[in-house]
Scaffold this motif. Structure first.
Motif, short mmCIF file in Angstrom:
data_model
loop_
_atom_site.label_atom_id
_atom_site.label_comp_id
_atom_site.label_asym_id
_atom_site.label_seq_id
_atom_site.Cartn_x
_atom_site.Cartn_y
_atom_site.Cartn_z
N ARG A 248 35.90 29.21 35.87
CA ARG A 248 36.88 30.15 36.39
C ARG A 248 36.78 31.49 35.67
O ARG A 248 36.76 32.55 36.30
CB ARG A 248 38.29 29.56 36.22
CG ARG A 248 39.40 30.48 36.67
CD ARG A 248 40.75 29.78 36.56
NE ARG A 248 41.10 29.38 35.20
CZ ARG A 248 41.72 30.17 34.32
NH1 ARG A 248 42.05 31.39 34.65
NH2 ARG A 248 42.01 29.74 33.10
N LEU A 249 36.68 31.40 34.33
CA LEU A 249 36.64 32.64 33.55
C LEU A 249 35.38 33.45 33.84
O LEU A 249 35.45 34.65 34.05
CB LEU A 249 36.75 32.33 32.07
CG LEU A 249 38.16 32.08 31.56
CD1 LEU A 249 38.16 31.85 30.07
CD2 LEU A 249 39.08 33.24 31.93
N ALA B 61 43.95 42.22 41.97
CA ALA B 61 43.50 42.80 40.71
C ALA B 61 44.46 42.45 39.58
O ALA B 61 44.03 42.11 38.46
CB ALA B 61 43.37 44.32 40.85
N LEU C 116 34.48 45.08 40.11
CA LEU C 116 35.60 45.96 40.42
C LEU C 116 35.56 47.23 39.54
O LEU C 116 35.87 48.32 40.00
CB LEU C 116 36.91 45.20 40.21
CG LEU C 116 38.12 45.68 41.00
CD1 LEU C 116 37.81 45.75 42.48
CD2 LEU C 116 39.30 44.75 40.78
N LEU D 262 35.63 41.11 37.69
CA LEU D 262 36.16 42.27 36.95
C LEU D 262 35.09 43.35 36.80
O LEU D 262 35.37 44.54 36.96
CB LEU D 262 36.66 41.84 35.57
CG LEU D 262 38.00 41.11 35.55
CD1 LEU D 262 38.26 40.50 34.19
CD2 LEU D 262 39.13 42.05 35.92
N LEU E 115 43.97 38.89 38.56
CA LEU E 115 42.68 38.76 37.88
C LEU E 115 42.82 39.21 36.41
O LEU E 115 42.37 38.52 35.50
CB LEU E 115 41.66 39.63 38.61
CG LEU E 115 40.19 39.29 38.48
CD1 LEU E 115 39.95 37.86 38.94
CD2 LEU E 115 39.37 40.25 39.33
N VAL E 116 43.46 40.36 36.22
CA VAL E 116 43.56 40.90 34.86
C VAL E 116 44.52 40.06 34.01
O VAL E 116 44.26 39.82 32.83
CB VAL E 116 44.04 42.37 34.90
CG1 VAL E 116 44.22 42.92 33.49
CG2 VAL E 116 43.03 43.22 35.64
N SER F 117 35.71 35.11 37.01
CA SER F 117 36.64 36.24 36.92
C SER F 117 35.97 37.44 36.28
O SER F 117 36.18 38.57 36.72
CB SER F 117 37.86 35.85 36.09
OG SER F 117 38.48 34.74 36.66
N GLN G 194 45.39 36.89 34.24
CA GLN G 194 45.26 35.44 34.13
C GLN G 194 44.94 35.00 32.71
O GLN G 194 44.46 35.78 31.89
CB GLN G 194 44.23 34.90 35.12
CG GLN G 194 42.80 35.22 34.75
CD GLN G 194 41.86 34.66 35.77
OE1 GLN G 194 41.79 33.47 35.98
NE2 GLN G 194 41.11 35.54 36.41
#
Lengths: 448, 279
Positions: free
Chosen positions: B12-13, A236, B23, B20, A239-240, B16, A242
């Motif tokens: 990639r973004l 996590a 999650l 996110l 992820l945040v 992600s 990057q």
């Protein structure tokens, strides 16, 4: 040569002060100080001495008797005239606690006694060298200046001794008795039983089976709980943090939510969410045409649910810590790696991961230790259920600590619970001391 | 070449962002679900729709009409704030003494305290119960506060690690200028330690706020209960029949602490990393 030098400095006839002071102090605490002309200090110590002797005479025999026998008269009925009257016997547990407190006070007084002899000796020595002994005022200011940490620590330590150390000693003592609900004072007396409870728990097949199975599950649980929480938090955080991600504060706040909600609330909520019959998770699965999962009613599923719920609860803390560490890794390391043509995965594996691990290692071990003891989540989420017929008062998901709780609070088997407590304590202390001794907070002081 | 790299970054973004969002749903779902449930009509845990069709505020009023929820709330705040103040002072002093001063037996004392800190409190509960009984403190809030505050200094390590990071030269300079130990602590060290103070206060506050095993043991009468005990007993007694009221109670109990945590995020990160860095 050394010997000669001492002789010359202190000729035999002038060495009387220290000996006499120490002897007087050994005779009665404070006399040596009065002899050294430290009157206020001496009188104070003498008062303590009187109190100590008084306690020793009045309570020590009783305390020792109490600790040795745990009481001799049982509560019984006595015929008074034509009526039977209940006569209260000795209360073993109160006797044990009172005995412990008295022994504690005596130990403190003995320690003071030795300290006062040492003090008288030292002051006497100073007088031989022609130095005026400190006045009471000087003593006080000396204490304030050089004994500051002792004074500061005195209050917290008093609390710790009273509410942590003494109960632990009490608990250890209980392991050697036959204290159960059936022998509950004041109706009954408790007896010393030696290693009986240990033998029962470790040798008696049905108990030992439970003990070993629960121990294994405790460690399996602690391992998975720690690993999932840590790597989940790591992922996590990466992820945040990057490059190119927007609204970082928003994502971070969202992920902190499980940590921010009080744990007893969230765990009770999760228990309802995973409810096999009415819970929303199974409802959604039903809508998708997937058959319901026995989240909390099947042994294996319950264990998985437990780890999943724990993951939800713990990954935010790891994430917060790792975000903090990530910001301390020097940027030029990544720039150098970029020049060498490293891929993103390589950078993570060779720079980020080792750097984070280096800082986090001691904390991961502490989390592991904490998970061995993670009472709340097991108690609130599954309460050890589903039940296991082969176990003595434990369910499939019970860890040592919840089993201990059930044994003492629900079954009243206090002596067995204490044996388990001692076992947990030994395991945890070993981990903790080994870990603490290796951390930076301890190590850096070797040098200074 | 450049477009290839751009496409890669975009891929990639977007990947992600999907992760996110998933999650976020995963993290926020239980809170949202309870919030929804607390406004839903009816009492049952079961609901056949994800988003309820009719809303009501009655569960919140039920809390105060049928249960002494306001009293529980007041009790909890009283206990938590008192334990927070006492516990934080004791913890900071302990950490400071271990960080700044060198004295005989210091390392052993630290090890002993750390090991004691790992010891689960309720293992010794029977003994504490008897002690409190002897002091005539059973079923009082004072007892709970004393026990919580007395246990707090066992977690001194974060404080010690944080104080270790404050330059020794500052303290020494003040000492040369003739400042005593107490003024140094209050005027120089504490103002530099805001993240630590916030972190320690939050931890002792939530510790007292959320503990229920000990509170359950000591606080017997309904008017002395805390939120945790009250809510726990609520679903213990009437599990599925009063679920929505329980949900409303959860919302009211969780919202203040949650908001506090979110506001204090920055301090949390700093407090935690100071501890992590130094172990």
């Amino acid at each position: 040569m050394q010997q000669l030098a001492v002789e010359r400095e202190y000729p035999e006839h002038s060495r009387k002060f220290r000996k006499k002071a120490a002897l007087l102090s050994a005779l009665a605490m404070g006399l040596g100080q009065i002899y050294n002309k430290q009157y206020t200090k001496g009188i104070l110590l003498l008062a303590f001495y009187a109190y100590g002797i008084f306690t020793a005479i009045t309570s020590l025999p009783h305390a020792l008797w109490a600790l040795a026998t745990l009481g001799e008269t049982e509560t019984h009925l006595k015929k008074v005239g034509r009526l039977y009257k209940q006569v209260m016997g000795d209360h073993s547990i109160f006797l044990m606690i009172e005995g412990l407190i008295t022994v504690f006070i005596m130990l403190v007084l003995i320690w003071m006694y030795i300290a006062s002899i040492k003090d008288a000796y030292r002051t006497g020595k100073l007088r031989e060298e022609g130095i005026q002994p400190n006045t009471f005022k000087q003593t006080l200011s000396f204490v304030a200046a050089y004994r500051f940490p002792h004074i500061v620590l005195a209050i917290p330590l008093l609390g710790v001794v009273f509410f942590t150390v003494m109960p632990i000693i009490f608990m250890i003592l209980v392991a050697f008795t036959d204290f159960t609900r059936d022998t509950m004072p004041p109706a009954h007396l408790i007896n010393w039983e030696g290693l009986q409870a240990f033998k029962e728990l470790l040798r008696n097949s049905s108990w030992s089976h439970t003990f070993y199975s629960v121990t294994i599950w405790t460690f399996v649980w602690a391992f998975f709980a720690t690993v999932t929480g840590y790597f989940g938090g790591f992922a996590a955080a990466l992820l945040v943090q990057q490059k190119g991600i927007r609204f970082r504060a928003f994502w971070r706040t969202a992920f902190i939510l499980p940590f921010a909600i009080p744990m007893f609330v969230s765990t009770l909520i999760l228990r309802n969410i995973f409810n096999g019959q009415f819970g929303p998770v199974n409802q959604y699965l039903g809508m998708l045409g997937i058959s319901k999962a026995p989240w909390l009613s099947d042994p294996l599923w319950a264990k998985i649910t437990l780890i999943l719920a724990n993951f939800w609860l713990t990954f935010p803390v790891s994430m917060l810590m790792i975000i903090g560490i990530l910001s301390t890794i020097p940027k030029d390391m990544y720039e150098a790696a970029d020049i060498d043509g490293a891929s993103g995965f390589q950078k993570t594996r060779l720079i980020t991961f080792p750097m984070v691990m280096f800082s986090m290692a001691p904390l991961i071990i502490m989390q592991f230790v904490g998970n061995i003891n993670n009472f709340n989540i097991v108690y609130l989420l599954t309460n050890g259920k589903p039940l296991n017929g082969d176990f003595q008062f434990a369910g499939h998901t019970d860890i040592l600590i919840t089993w201990l709780f059930k044994l003492s609070m629900e079954q009243g088997k206090y002596n067995y619970a204490s044996v388990i407590g001692i076992f947990i304590f030994i395991v945890l202390s070993a981990f903790a001391i080994w870990n603490v001794r290796r951390t930076k907070a301890f190590k850096e002081e070797e040098a200074s | 070449m450049i477009t290839g790299k751009k496409a890669k970054t975009a891929f990639r973004l977007s990947f992600s962002y999907i992760a996110l969002v998933i999650l976020t749903i995963f993290c926020a779902y239980p809170a949202l679900w309870v919030l929804m449930s607390s406004f839903r009509t009816g009492d049952a845990l079961f609901s056949d729709k994800i988003i309820p069709t009719s809303y009501t505020f009655s569960h919140y009023t039920t809390l105060f009409d049928k249960h002494p929820f306001g009293v529980w709330y007041g009790n909890t705040m009283k206990i938590s704030i008192a334990s927070m103040i006492l516990g934080t002072i004791l913890t900071l002093l302990t950490g400071y003494a271990f960080s700044v001063f060198r004295f005989a037996g210091r390392k052993n004392l630290m090890s002993i305290l750390l090991v004691l800190g790992l010891f689960p409190g309720f293992m010794s509960m029977i003994a504490i119960y008897i002690l409190l009984n002897q002091m005539n403190l059973l079923n009082t809030h004072t007892a709970v506060v004393i026990v919580y505050a007395a246990g707090a200094p066992l977690y001194f390590l974060f404080a010690k690690s944080y104080f270790d990071t404050i330059p020794k030269s500052l303290v020494e300079a003040a000492r040369i200028d003739g400042a005593g130990h107490m003024p140094i602590f209050f005027r120089i060290v504490l103002p530099l330690s805001t993240p630590l103070i916030v972190f320690t206060s939050l931890m002792t506050f939530t510790g007292a706020f959320t503990d229920f095993i000990f509170a359950k043991l000591v606080l017997r009468s309904p008017e002395k209960k805390t939120l945790a005990v009250g809510l726990f007993d609520m679903i213990g007694d009437r599990f599925s029949t009063e679920f929505t009221t329980f949900a409303a109670g959860c919302v009211l109990a969780a919202v203040p602490v949650t908001i506090l945590f979110i506001l204090m995020q920055r301090f949390l990160v700093e407090g935690l990393t100071a501890g992590a860095d130094k172990g």
